[in-house]
Design an enzyme around this catalytic site. Structure first.
Site, PDB file in Angstrom:
ATOM      1  N   ASP A  68      77.763  32.378  34.616  1.00 41.51           N
ATOM      2  CA  ASP A  68      77.294  33.271  33.568  1.00 41.51           C
ATOM      3  C   ASP A  68      76.221  34.162  34.184  1.00 41.51           C
ATOM      4  OD1 ASP A  68      76.802  34.206  30.854  1.00 41.51           O
ATOM      5  OD2 ASP A  68      77.572  32.250  30.219  1.00 41.51           O
ATOM      6  N   GLU A 104      81.240  40.414  28.503  1.00 44.88           N
ATOM      7  CA  GLU A 104      81.182  40.185  27.057  1.00 44.88           C
ATOM      8  C   GLU A 104      80.836  41.522  26.399  1.00 44.88           C
ATOM      9  OE1 GLU A 104      78.990  37.302  23.797  1.00 44.88           O
ATOM     10  OE2 GLU A 104      77.854  38.229  25.392  1.00 44.88           O
ATOM     11  N   HIS A 127      81.042  28.996  23.029  1.00 43.04           N
ATOM     12  CA  HIS A 127      79.819  28.348  22.537  1.00 43.04           C
ATOM     13  C   HIS A 127      79.137  29.116  21.403  1.00 43.04           C
ATOM     14  CE1 HIS A 127      78.627  31.462  25.209  1.00 43.04           C
ATOM     15  NE2 HIS A 127      77.373  31.356  24.805  1.00 43.04           N
TER      16      HIS A 127
END
Ligand code: TEU
Ligand code: CA
Length: 558
Positions: free
Chosen positions: A98, A256, A329
């Protein structure tokens, strides 16, 4: 030519804190992950995206980073990390980290320096402004945070405000300052040299804010967004990261991309050297809310879902590469949102798995999804751990009252996805021998890995089968997409074609049998897989069982 391994790959996402705890402190860790590598490999996945493993004060559990070059001691050491990467690579599993660089933690050294004085060398790493009003006690503009409330925090020390699009402990980095991008390049290089294979880039389309930080149009949520979503300099920034670092390592990126449309997605992912390999879009996760605001819960509509998915399947086809996901998540579990969590729960979980693995794009399976874990729906506010949950509760209780707010949290809180992975029916679902940092879903007796290992028809084994079929049939990955019954709000039936191959996928989104018409030339097809033992062997006229999924393949004549 770039190696496009990711197109045929299936990803698994690990949220380390909730995956597996090796030392009984109630917190998942790297040794816990290592102990499950055989399990992970048995799924047939090709790559893992790890939610942040870096040092973090946990205001947002790793999405507030205080040191980009070290492992959070709660999760282990750098030696543990290196060992894990080595073992995963031995299993042919790639490692994607990430990358959270829209903001840092307020405990990051850059920020603790930055706030000290207006002439500190790090001052310009963040976005500081004078306030409005006589004594400067009003925020510099009207932007609101993703976690609701103002996006500005006043700091006594220098009597200025800093911008935070997320929590106040997550100050936004200042990309008007070219030094900041140089720092990011160094961080990328550090991890790429260690051998990681790519990055999932957190809220990457928010990095570039509009010069002057003008007031935004007032909205229910995210006032100001037109001034930083897909901002003026973002493609230039990403282009530099590609050119100076990522391309040299042939690193994979998935960005994202909150609230972007198809033309914008194409700017990021199409052409010869796109700034990103692929993106995570959000639109398909809004089939059960109003205006893309998840707290504004709305009855799920299959038609809405199909329209959105269809639009993205077509819009990116042969131009750019898509991703597929139902869970991560940040999302409540899909079972209970888009399919029933009560009647035919397992069939529903498998149906959603079928769709995920038979559409175009790179599928991402979130930990626990492969066994059909469900949202916990906690009813006691103190049991929640997530900062967004608390902030949205405070706003919601003013609008919906306490009860209404709690009901909405139970449905859409991010903690629904963050309860521990349910490994077995032992204490704490086998996640920890200590006290778990967040509640275990009490349904672990019915839903757990150990039990599903022993059942041929379990959701776990169904996912394994679908992942395998996807590897064997390129039509799953590269085929065209056509919705055969776009008007139906009960069934989703689509056809995919690639060269001479064709599949047709039937899905019943209701918990009742539904009559379906036969395909033309039904006898040219044969059943490839389904989630019922007695699905029709050919797509003839018949009733689909509740939450039945059946994949038919056209038999080649030769
Ligand atoms: O998420 C960005 C994001 O858009 C979410 O905060 C989303 O708005 C919210 O979850 C909707 O419920 C990323 C991370 O995935 C998330 O975990 C972080 O909290 C956030 O960025 C800040 O880093
Ligand atoms: Ca631990």
């Amino acid at each position: 030519m770039k190696n496009q391994w990711y197109k045929k790959a299936c990803f698994y996402q690990i949220y380390p804190r909730s995956f597996c705890d090796s030392n009984g402190d109630g917190i998942g860790d790297i040794k816990g992950i290592i102990s499950k590598i055989d399990y992970i490999a048995s799924l047939g996945i090709d790559a893992i995206w790890f939610s942040p493993l870096y040092c973090s004060p946990n205001a947002d559990y790793g999405y507030d980073i205080s040191d980009y070059r070290n492992i959070n001691p709660e999760y282990g050491t750098m030696q543990d990390f290196d060992k894990m990467v080595k073992l995963l690579h031995q299993h042919n599993i790639k490692v994607v980290m990430d990358l959270v660089v829209n903001h840092t933690s307020d405990k990051h050294q850059w920020f603790t320096e930055s706030r000290k004085s207006k002439d500190n060398p790090y001052r310009n790493y963040y976005i500081w402004r004078d306030g409005k009003g006589k004594d400067g006690k009003q925020p510099p503009n009207n932007w609101t945070s993703f976690f609701l409330g103002s996006a500005w925090q006043y700091d006594e020390m220098t009597k200025q405000w800093y911008l935070h699009l997320f929590d106040k402990n997550q100050p936004d980095l200042n990309y008007f300052n070219p030094r900041v991008l140089e720092e990011v390049k160094d961080i990328l290089t550090f991890w790429l040299k260690k051998g990681v294979d790519g990055f999932r880039c957190d809220v990457i389309t928010l990095l570039s804010k509009r010069e002057g930080l003008p007031d935004g149009k007032k909205r229910i949520a995210l006032t100001g967004k037109e001034h930083y979503i897909d901002g003026p300099k973002i493609l230039e920034l990403l282009g530099q990261l590609q050119e100076d670092v990522l391309s040299k390592y042939d690193a994979f990126t998935v960005g994202e991309s909150v609230m972007i449309d198809i033309p914008t997605a194409l700017k990021y992912t199409s052409g010869d050297n796109p700034p990103l390999d692929t993106i995570f879009a959000f639109e398909h996760m809004n089939a059960d809310n109003y205006f893309g605001v998840k707290q504004l819960v709305r009855k799920f509509s299959l038609k809405r879902l199909k329209n959105t998915v269809g639009k993205w399947q077509d819009g990116l086809y042969e131009k750019a590469w898509n991703t597929l996901y139902w869970e991560n998540h940040d999302q409540a579990r899909i079972v209970g949102r888009y399919c029933s969590a009560t009647e035919y729960r397992e069939m529903g979980a498998q149906m959603m798995g079928t769709i995920l693995l038979t559409l175009s794009g790179t599928p991402f399976v979130y930990q626990g999804q492969e066994i059909g874990q469900t949202s916990i729906g906690m009813t006691n506010l103190d049991d929640y751990r997530d900062v967004e949950t608390y902030r949205s509760y405070n706003t919601m209780k003013k609008v919906f009252g306490k009860k209404g707010a709690m009901k909405r949290l139970a449905y859409c809180s991010r903690d629904n996805a963050r309860t521990p992975v349910q490994w077995n029916s032992g204490e704490n679902a086998g996640f920890t021998t200590g006290t778990p940092w967040i509640k275990v879903n009490p349904n672990y007796n019915q839903i757990n890995v150990a039990q599903q290992e022993t059942q041929k028809t379990s959701t776990l084994n169904y996912y394994r089968k679908l992942i395998q079929l996807r590897k064997e049939h390129d039509v799953f990955v590269f085929g065209t997409y056509k919705d055969l019954l776009p008007k139906s709000n009960k069934v989703w039936i689509y056809r995919r074609n690639y060269n001479d191959d064709e599949i047709v996928v039937f899905n019943n989104f209701t918990t009742k049998p539904v009559k379906v018409a036969p395909l033309k030339n039904a006898d040219e097809y044969t059943l490839l897989t389904s989630n019922y033992p007695n699905s029709a062997t050919q797509p003839t006229k018949r009733k689909l069982h509740p939450h039945e999924s059946a994949v038919y393949i056209k038999v080649k004549k030769d």
